[in-house]
Design an enzyme around this catalytic site. Structure first.
Site, short mmCIF file in Angstrom:
data_model
loop_
_atom_site.label_atom_id
_atom_site.label_comp_id
_atom_site.label_asym_id
_atom_site.label_seq_id
_atom_site.Cartn_x
_atom_site.Cartn_y
_atom_site.Cartn_z
N ASP A 14 -0.39 -0.17 9.48
CA ASP A 14 -0.53 1.28 9.65
C ASP A 14 -1.79 1.82 8.95
O ASP A 14 -2.16 2.97 9.14
CB ASP A 14 0.73 2.05 9.21
CG ASP A 14 1.40 1.48 7.98
OD1 ASP A 14 0.81 0.59 7.33
OD2 ASP A 14 2.51 1.93 7.64
N HIS A 15 -2.43 0.97 8.16
CA HIS A 15 -3.74 1.31 7.58
C HIS A 15 -4.84 0.64 8.40
O HIS A 15 -4.60 -0.38 9.05
CB HIS A 15 -3.86 0.79 6.15
CG HIS A 15 -2.92 1.42 5.16
ND1 HIS A 15 -3.34 2.23 4.14
CD2 HIS A 15 -1.58 1.33 5.04
CE1 HIS A 15 -2.31 2.63 3.42
NE2 HIS A 15 -1.22 2.09 3.94
N ASP A 55 -6.99 5.40 1.13
CA ASP A 55 -7.60 4.15 0.63
C ASP A 55 -9.01 4.48 0.15
O ASP A 55 -9.83 5.01 0.92
CB ASP A 55 -7.64 3.11 1.75
CG ASP A 55 -6.24 2.79 2.26
OD1 ASP A 55 -5.57 1.94 1.64
OD2 ASP A 55 -5.82 3.41 3.25
N ASN A 64 -4.97 -2.34 3.37
CA ASN A 64 -3.53 -2.46 3.16
C ASN A 64 -2.98 -3.13 4.42
O ASN A 64 -2.89 -2.52 5.48
CB ASN A 64 -2.90 -1.08 2.94
CG ASN A 64 -1.39 -1.19 2.72
OD1 ASN A 64 -0.72 -1.97 3.39
ND2 ASN A 64 -0.85 -0.41 1.81
N GLU A 94 -0.20 -4.71 -0.24
CA GLU A 94 1.06 -4.90 0.49
C GLU A 94 1.12 -6.25 1.19
O GLU A 94 1.30 -6.34 2.40
CB GLU A 94 1.30 -3.76 1.49
CG GLU A 94 1.90 -2.53 0.83
CD GLU A 94 2.76 -1.69 1.77
OE1 GLU A 94 3.96 -2.00 1.87
OE2 GLU A 94 2.23 -0.74 2.39
N ASN A 123 -2.61 5.88 -2.49
CA ASN A 123 -1.48 6.69 -2.05
C ASN A 123 -1.61 8.16 -2.46
O ASN A 123 -0.62 8.81 -2.84
CB ASN A 123 -0.16 6.09 -2.56
CG ASN A 123 0.46 5.14 -1.54
OD1 ASN A 123 0.47 5.40 -0.33
ND2 ASN A 123 0.97 4.01 -2.02
#
Length: 259
Positions: A248-249, A219, A7, A34, A150
């Site tokens: 942030d992933h 994930d 992501n 994203e 998510n």
DNA sequence: ATGCCTGCTTGCAGCAGA
């Protein structure tokens, strides 16, 4: 064969990070989520120059998914999850890789805040995904669902479960939806190899979450039975989360024995 | 309970993310 999911949280804003990671990790296949960019703003040349052919489904500002491949151009078989013609979010892309297997790149809705229409949308999306996943499995060909679901499936996947129980990512309804999907016969690749370890793929930008290792595992790689016995290794490229201007992933990957 | 950070927008504050 190495397959990854990442992501990226803005494919243009994070392009230097993405290119650096692609070069270092050299995965054969990558599912991105994203993108946060419309179709005509996808950085095609940079991705091609990095050695990848790619298909993508963009959207302005939010969402957006892509499948990168070093094994020839992914043969797109579906964009968008079936079951709701009014759903315009770019969250699902499905392709055949090298005439060998089907891969679905998934960006499941976040669903916050709970309760509310966004959470309802998440559960509805989950239901559509489960229905479609059942149809995919009925074809009896190798297939994997890869991406940002998510959902933290269990307490082992959250640094502090009690503070997340009313969050859409950990609400019991979301966990049960994930379980219903899994019961169709998927294997959670990371948990297959590491059944009891705390493994995270996401850390918030705030509260110094990464430094404290206050993370979540959201994930996932879901593999059909056809991949049994071929899963060689899996991991999270945690260090990428520490890079400048990073997502942030962190990227997550599996390695499969070639067949 | 909220915001914390961060990216994105026919932007400059508000939304979404998780």
């Amino acid at each position: 064969m190495k397959i990854a999911t990442y992501n990226i949280n803005g494919v243009n804003g994070r392009l230097p990070v993405l290119l650096r990671w692609l070069k270092e990790a050299a995965p054969d296949i990558v599912c991105l989520q994203e993108l946060k960019a419309p179709d005509d703003r996808f950085p095609l040349k940079a991705i091609n120059d990095a050695g990848y052919e790619v298909i993508w489904h963009g959207q302005k500002s939010w969402n957006g998914v892509a499948i990168l491949s070093k094994l020839g151009r992914p043969l797109e078989v579906r964009r968008g999850l079936p079951g709701d013609a009014t759903d315009m979010h770019s969250r699902y892309l499905e392709a055949i890789i090298a005439n060998r297997f089907v891969i679905a790149c998934i960006y499941l809705p976040n669903g916050n805040p709970w309760p509310g229409p966004k959470f309802d949308y998440k559960l509805a999306w989950f239901k559509r995904l489960t229905k479609h996943a059942k149809a995919l499995l009925a074809h009896d060909v190798p297939v994997m669902l890869v991406g940002d679901f998510n959902v933290m499936p269990t307490e082992l996947d959250v640094y502090k479960p009690e503070s997340w129980v009313n969050n859409a990512l950990f609400r019991i309804e979301a966990r049960e939806a994930f379980e219903r999907l899994m019961k169709l016969g998927w294997t959670d690749a990371i948990r297959e190899l590491y059944p009891k370890e705390r493994i995270y793929t996401f850390w918030e930008y705030f509260r110094r979450a990464f430094q404290r290792n206050a993370g979540l595992r959201i994930d996932h790689f879901l593999l059909s039975k056809h991949f049994r016995g071929r899963l060689l290794s899996a991991g999270v490229d945690v260090k990428v989360r520490g890079w400048e201007k990073t997502s942030d992933h962190a990227p997550v990957w599996i390695e499969l024995e070639d067949k």
